[in-house]
Design a protein around this motif. Structure first.
Motif, PDB file in Angstrom:
ATOM      1  N   CYS A  96      77.226 -80.526 -31.245  1.00  0.00           N
ATOM      2  CA  CYS A  96      77.025 -81.789 -31.943  1.00  0.00           C
ATOM      3  C   CYS A  96      75.871 -82.544 -31.294  1.00  0.00           C
ATOM      4  N   ALA A  97      75.342 -83.479 -32.036  1.00  0.00           N
ATOM      5  CA  ALA A  97      74.194 -84.240 -31.576  1.00  0.00           C
ATOM      6  C   ALA A  97      74.273 -85.647 -32.147  1.00  0.00           C
ATOM      7  N   ALA A  98      73.604 -86.569 -31.478  1.00  0.00           N
ATOM      8  CA  ALA A  98      73.534 -87.950 -31.933  1.00  0.00           C
ATOM      9  C   ALA A  98      72.068 -88.360 -32.019  1.00  0.00           C
ATOM     10  N   GLY A  99      71.749 -89.088 -33.061  1.00  0.00           N
ATOM     11  CA  GLY A  99      70.355 -89.471 -33.290  1.00  0.00           C
ATOM     12  C   GLY A  99      70.182 -90.960 -33.449  1.00  0.00           C
ATOM     13  N   THR A 100      68.981 -91.426 -33.085  1.00  0.00           N
ATOM     14  CA  THR A 100      68.672 -92.861 -33.154  1.00  0.00           C
ATOM     15  C   THR A 100      68.220 -93.235 -34.551  1.00  0.00           C
ATOM     16  N   THR A 101      69.098 -93.036 -35.499  1.00  0.00           N
ATOM     17  CA  THR A 101      68.884 -93.416 -36.879  1.00  0.00           C
ATOM     18  C   THR A 101      70.241 -93.714 -37.490  1.00  0.00           C
ATOM     19  N   GLU A 102      70.202 -94.503 -38.568  1.00  0.00           N
ATOM     20  CA  GLU A 102      71.456 -94.777 -39.291  1.00  0.00           C
ATOM     21  C   GLU A 102      71.763 -93.684 -40.295  1.00  0.00           C
ATOM     22  N   TYR A 103      70.733 -92.936 -40.689  1.00  0.00           N
ATOM     23  CA  TYR A 103      70.807 -92.166 -41.926  1.00  0.00           C
ATOM     24  C   TYR A 103      70.997 -90.671 -41.695  1.00  0.00           C
ATOM     25  N   SER A 104      71.838 -90.064 -42.501  1.00  0.00           N
ATOM     26  CA  SER A 104      72.087 -88.641 -42.373  1.00  0.00           C
ATOM     27  C   SER A 104      70.862 -87.823 -42.760  1.00  0.00           C
ATOM     28  N   TYR A 105      70.123 -88.257 -43.783  1.00  0.00           N
ATOM     29  CA  TYR A 105      68.953 -87.488 -44.212  1.00  0.00           C
ATOM     30  C   TYR A 105      67.852 -87.527 -43.158  1.00  0.00           C
ATOM     31  N   THR A 106      67.681 -88.677 -42.530  1.00  0.00           N
ATOM     32  CA  THR A 106      66.686 -88.769 -41.457  1.00  0.00           C
ATOM     33  C   THR A 106      67.065 -87.845 -40.303  1.00  0.00           C
ATOM     34  N   PHE A 107      68.327 -87.820 -39.978  1.00  0.00           N
ATOM     35  CA  PHE A 107      68.816 -86.919 -38.939  1.00  0.00           C
ATOM     36  C   PHE A 107      68.471 -85.480 -39.293  1.00  0.00           C
TER      37      PHE A 107
END
Length: 127
Positions: A96-107
Motif C-alpha cells: 500500500c502507499a499514501a500520496g499527497t493528493t486528495e484524488y484517486s485519479y491523481t494518485f
C-alpha cells in the motif's frame, strides 16, 4: 509522512477471496489518497487500485476491475483491499502507499505524489 503496515496476505486457493489491510500511523492519514500496488519477481511494480481521501472516489487497474474493491476507514486509519475470485496470476507482494493528493485519479497517474510505502504482504494463489 505516514507509516504504513500491510497485513492479511497468505496462501489461498484459486477462486478464493482475501482482504488486505493497511494500517497507517503518523500524520493525519485522512489527508492522503491511498492505493495498492503489486510486484512479482522480474516484473515492474504494477498499479492495482487507488482511493481518494474521502473514500468516495476509486480507481482500478483494468485487470482487477470487478474483482477487487478498495475502501478506507479514516477513523481507524486503515485502507482495505478486498480481492475476490483470485487466480494464480494475482500472486504477488501487495504494497500500500499514501500520496499527497486528495484524488484517486491523481494518485493513479502521478506516482511522484506518493510519499509513503508499506513493506508489502505476500499473496499466493494456488491452482
Amino acid at each position: 509522512q505516514v507509516q504504513l503496515v500491510e497485513s492479511g496476505g497468505r496462501l489461498v486457493q484459486a477462486g478464493g477471496s482475501l482482504r488486505l489491510s493497511c494500517a497507517a500511523s503518523g500524520r493525519a492519514f485522512s489527508n492522503y489518497a491511498a492505493g495498492w500496488f503489486r510486484q512479482t519477481p522480474g516484473k515492474e511494480r504494477e498499479f492495482v487500485a487507488a482511493i481518494s481521501t474521502s473514500g468516495e472516489s476509486t480507481w482500478y487497474a483494468d485487470s482487477v476491475k470487478g474483482r477487487f474493491t478498495t475502501s478506507r476507514d479514516n477513523a481507524k486509519n486503515t485502507v482495505y483491499l478486498q480481492m475476490n475470485n483470485l487466480t494464480p496470476e494475482k500472486t504477488a507482494v501487495y504494497c500500500c502507499a499514501a500520496g499527497t493528493t486528495e484524488y484517486s485519479y491523481t494518485f493513479y497517474v502521478q506516482e511522484d505524489c506518493i510519499s509513503s510505502w508499506g513493506q508489502g504482504t505476500q499473496v499466493t494463489v494456488s491452482s
